[in-house]
Design a protein around this motif. Structure first.
Motif, PDB file in Angstrom:
ATOM      1  N   LEU A  73       0.838  -1.196   0.000  1.00 51.14           N
ATOM      2  CA  LEU A  73       0.000   0.000   0.000  1.00 51.14           C
ATOM      3  C   LEU A  73       0.874   1.248   0.000  1.00 51.14           C
ATOM      4  N   PHE A  74       0.537   2.180  -0.895  1.00 50.02           N
ATOM      5  CA  PHE A  74       1.233   3.465  -0.921  1.00 50.02           C
ATOM      6  C   PHE A  74       0.197   4.555  -0.657  1.00 50.02           C
ATOM      7  N   THR A  75       0.551   5.469   0.225  1.00 49.82           N
ATOM      8  CA  THR A  75      -0.385   6.528   0.627  1.00 49.82           C
ATOM      9  C   THR A  75       0.223   7.885   0.249  1.00 49.82           C
ATOM     10  N   PRO A  76      -0.509   8.993   0.473  1.00 48.16           N
ATOM     11  CA  PRO A  76       0.074  10.301   0.133  1.00 48.16           C
ATOM     12  C   PRO A  76       1.429  10.538   0.802  1.00 48.16           C
ATOM     13  N   GLY A  77       1.668   9.875   1.924  1.00 47.63           N
ATOM     14  CA  GLY A  77       2.975  10.008   2.583  1.00 47.63           C
ATOM     15  C   GLY A  77       4.118   9.475   1.723  1.00 47.63           C
ATOM     16  N   ASP A  78       3.802   8.658   0.725  1.00 46.29           N
ATOM     17  CA  ASP A  78       4.836   8.112  -0.168  1.00 46.29           C
ATOM     18  C   ASP A  78       4.944   8.937  -1.454  1.00 46.29           C
ATOM     19  N   GLY A  79       4.377  10.151  -1.411  1.00 44.45           N
ATOM     20  CA  GLY A  79       4.341  10.981  -2.624  1.00 44.45           C
ATOM     21  C   GLY A  79       5.710  11.198  -3.249  1.00 44.45           C
ATOM     22  N   PHE A  80       6.762  11.267  -2.422  1.00 42.70           N
ATOM     23  CA  PHE A  80       8.102  11.479  -2.953  1.00 42.70           C
ATOM     24  C   PHE A  80       8.499  10.351  -3.902  1.00 42.70           C
ATOM     25  N   LEU A  81       8.083   9.124  -3.550  1.00 46.76           N
ATOM     26  CA  LEU A  81       8.413   7.988  -4.416  1.00 46.76           C
ATOM     27  C   LEU A  81       7.795   8.196  -5.798  1.00 46.76           C
TER      28      LEU A  81
END
Ligand code: SF4
Ligand code: SF4
Length: 457
Positions: A73-81
Motif C-alpha cells: 500500500l502506498f499513501t500520500p505520505g509516499d508521494g516522494f516515491l
C-alpha cells in the motif's frame, strides 16, 4: 508503378490524408514487434484481474487516496516515491530517445501495440488481402462490403470497450466495473473512453501520432545527429529505377514501393528522416527480400540521423542523462529504504488543549491515525519521549493489511514535573524493527507543580 499508385500516401501535414492500407511483412522486426507488444498488452489487460493479498495487483483508489501495487500500500505520505518514478520515466524516455530515436513509439506505445498487434490483424481477417480491401473500399456499397464493415466495427468497438474498461478498472477494480456496480462517473468515463478509442482505431490511427501526440512534437529537441533511426541508403539507392532491365548508372533501389506499403505511418523513408516515422523497422523487413533477390545488402537500415552506420554512444547529452538518472534512482532507493510500514498522523483532539485532574495530573488528548501499509497485520506500540514520567493511555489495536484506524491517545504528566506552558515531545510508534517518530507539543498552561487545580482549555 509509383508508391502512390500502390495505395500509399506521401508525407503531409493534412489531417485529411489518405487512408493507409498496410501490407503485412513477416520479417525480423515484425516478429520483434509481436514479442514486445503482445506481452505488454497482456500485462495491461490482466493486471487488474490478478489478486494479490486481497487486492488487484494494481489498484488506484482515488477516493481513499491509496495505491495498491502487488499487495503493498502506498499513501500520500509516499508521494516522494511517485515524484522519483515520474522523473525517472520522463528522463528514461529522453535518454532512450536520444540514443535510439522513437523506439518507444515503434515497439511499446499503446497506440502502436493496439493498432498493429490487434486491430490491423483483425481487419485483414475480415477485409481480406490488401488489394481486395482497397478495391472494395473504392467500390460502391454492396451487401458484402456492408457485412464486413459491420463485423469489423463491432469487433473494434468491443475491443475498445475492453481496453477502456480495463483502464477504468485500475481505479474501480474489475469486479465492481464489470458487474455494473461502479458509479455513474466511472461508467460514463468508460463510455467516453470507448468512443474515443473506437474513433482512433477505426479512423484516426496514425494521425494521432502525427497531429496529437506531444512526444512526436518535441522529439526533434531530444535527438541529435548521432541518434539511431531508420534510414535509407540514398548513395547506393539513387537514382532509383524500376524493373530488372535497368539503365546504366541506376541505383540499387528498384522502386518496388514495398517499403512504403508496409509503413504504418504511410510515409516513404526514401524521403529522408521524417517526424512521422515511429522507428518500427517494418520498411527494413520489406526491403530485405527485394535486395536479396538482387544479391545486394538492404537499402534500409538502422543508422544515425545524419546517415552514419556507427553512432557515438558516449556523448555529452547521453552522459548528462546517465548522471541525472543515477541521481533519480539513487533518490528513489534512498526514499524506499526509509519508507515506513505504517503511516502516522498525530493531531491534538479538536477543542482541547489540556486538562488538569484533581490530583494535579495534566492530560493532553490527541487523535492518532494509523494506516497499515504492510502485507501482514501489525500491532504498533505507542510511547512518548521528552516528557519525564509521562504515561500514555491508548487502546491496543492490531491493524489488518491496508487498514486505517484512528485511536484516542491520552498523554498524562504527573504533578511536579516542572513543565512549562508548552513542552516539545515526540510520539513514537514502534512496529517490529520500524520506528516512526512524530514531533508534537504538550500543553500545560502553567508549570506543572504538585498543587492541584489548574485550568481546562
Ligand atoms: S518509415 Fe519505416 S520505420 Fe518509419 S514508420 Fe514507416 S515503416 Fe516504420
Ligand atoms: S523496398 Fe527497397 S527497393 Fe523497394 S522501393 Fe523501398 S528501398 Fe527501394
Amino acid at each position: 508503378m509509383s508508391p502512390r499508385d500502390l495505395g500509399a500516401v506521401s508525407p503531409g501535414s493534412d489531417i485529411r490524408r489518405s487512408r493507409v492500407y498496410q501490407l503485412p511483412t513477416g520479417g525480423f522486426w515484425h516478429r520483434f514487434h509481436r514479442l514486445s507488444g503482445i506481452p505488454f498488452l497482456a500485462i495491461y489487460l490482466l493486471l487488474p484481474w490478478i489478486p494479490v493479498r486481497g487486492h488487484p495487483a494494481v489498484h488506484v483508489d482515488l477516493p481513499d487516496r491509496r495505491l495498491w501495487v502487488f499487495g503493498h500500500l502506498f499513501t500520500p505520505g509516499d508521494g516522494f516515491l511517485l515524484v522519483f518514478i515520474l522523473l525517472g520515466a520522463a528522463f528514461g524516455l529522453f535518454f532512450v530517445t536520444a540514443l535510439l530515436g522513437r523506439v518507444w513509439c515503434g515497439f511499446a506505445c499503446p497506440q502502436t501495440v493496439l493498432l498493429e498487434e490487434v486491430v490491423r490483424r483483425f481487419e485483414r481477417l475480415i477485409e481480406g488481402p490488401r488489394p481486395v480491401h482497397m478495391r472494395r473500399d473504392a467500390g460502391p456499397w454492396t451487401f458484402d462490403k456492408a457485412w464486413r464493415k459491420a463485423v469489423k466495427w463491432t469487433g473494434i468497438l468491443l475491443f475498445s470497450l475492453l481496453v477502456a474498461g480495463t483502464f477504468i478498472s485500475y481505479f474501480t477494480t474489475p469486479a465492481v466495473l464489470w458487474t455494473g456496480r461502479a458509479g455513474g462517473f466511472a461508467t460514463g468515463a468508460t463510455g467516453v473512453l470507448t468512443g474515443l478509442l473506437f474513433f482512433d482505431l477505426v479512423w484516426f490511427r496514425e494521425r494521432f501520432c502525427i497531429f496529437i501526440c506531444p512526444y512526436a512534437r518535441f522529439q526533434g529537441a531530444l535527438t541529435d545527429a548521432d541518434t539511431v533511426a531508420v534510414g535509407y541508403d540514398r548513395e547506393r539507392g539513387e537514382p532509383r529505377a524500376p524493373g530488372r532491365h535497368r539503365p546504366e548508372g541506376a541505383g540499387a533501389c528498384v522502386d518496388c514501393g514495398r517499403c512504403v506499403t508496409v509503413c504504418p505511418q504511410g510515409i516513404d523513408i526514401r524521403n529522408g528522416f521524417q517526424l512521422e516515422c515511429i522507428s518500427c523497422g517494418l520498411c527494413i523487413d520489406a526491403c530485405e527480400p527485394v535486395m536479396q533477390r538482387f544479391g545486394q545488402p538492404n537499402l534500409i537500415r538502422w543508422e544515425t540521423v545524419d546517415g552514419r552506420a556507427k553512432p557515438r554512444w558516449t556523448r555529452p547529452r547521453i552522459l548528462a542523462y546517465i548522471a541525472i538518472l543515477t541521481v533519480i534512482f539513487g533518490g528513489f532507493a534512498w526514499r524506499l529504504a526509509r519508507r515506513h510500514v505504517v503511516d502516522v498522523e498525530f493531531d491534538r483532539l479538536p477543542g482541547t488543549l489540556y486538562v488538569v485532574d484533581d490530583d494535579g495530573t495534566v492530560r493532553n488528548t490527541f487523535l492518532l491515525a494509523l494506516t497499515n501499509k504492510d502485507a501482514e497485520p501489525l500491532t504498533p506500540r505507542i510511547s512518548v519521549e521528552g516528557l519525564p514520567d509521562a504515561r500514555v493511555v491508548v487502546p491496543e489495536a492490531t491493524l489488518a493489511p491496508g487498514e486505517a484506524r484512528k485511536l484516542p491517545v491520552s498523554v498524562e504528566v504527573p504533578p511536579g514535573a516542572g513543565l512549562g506552558r508548552t513542552t516539545p515531545m515526540k510520539l513514537v510508534v514502534d512496529v517490529g524493527e520500524d520506528r516512526v517518530v512524530v514531533d508534537a507539543t504538550f500543553k500545560s498552561g502553567a508549570p506543572v507543580t504538585s498543587a492541584p487545580g489548574g485550568s481546562e482549555g
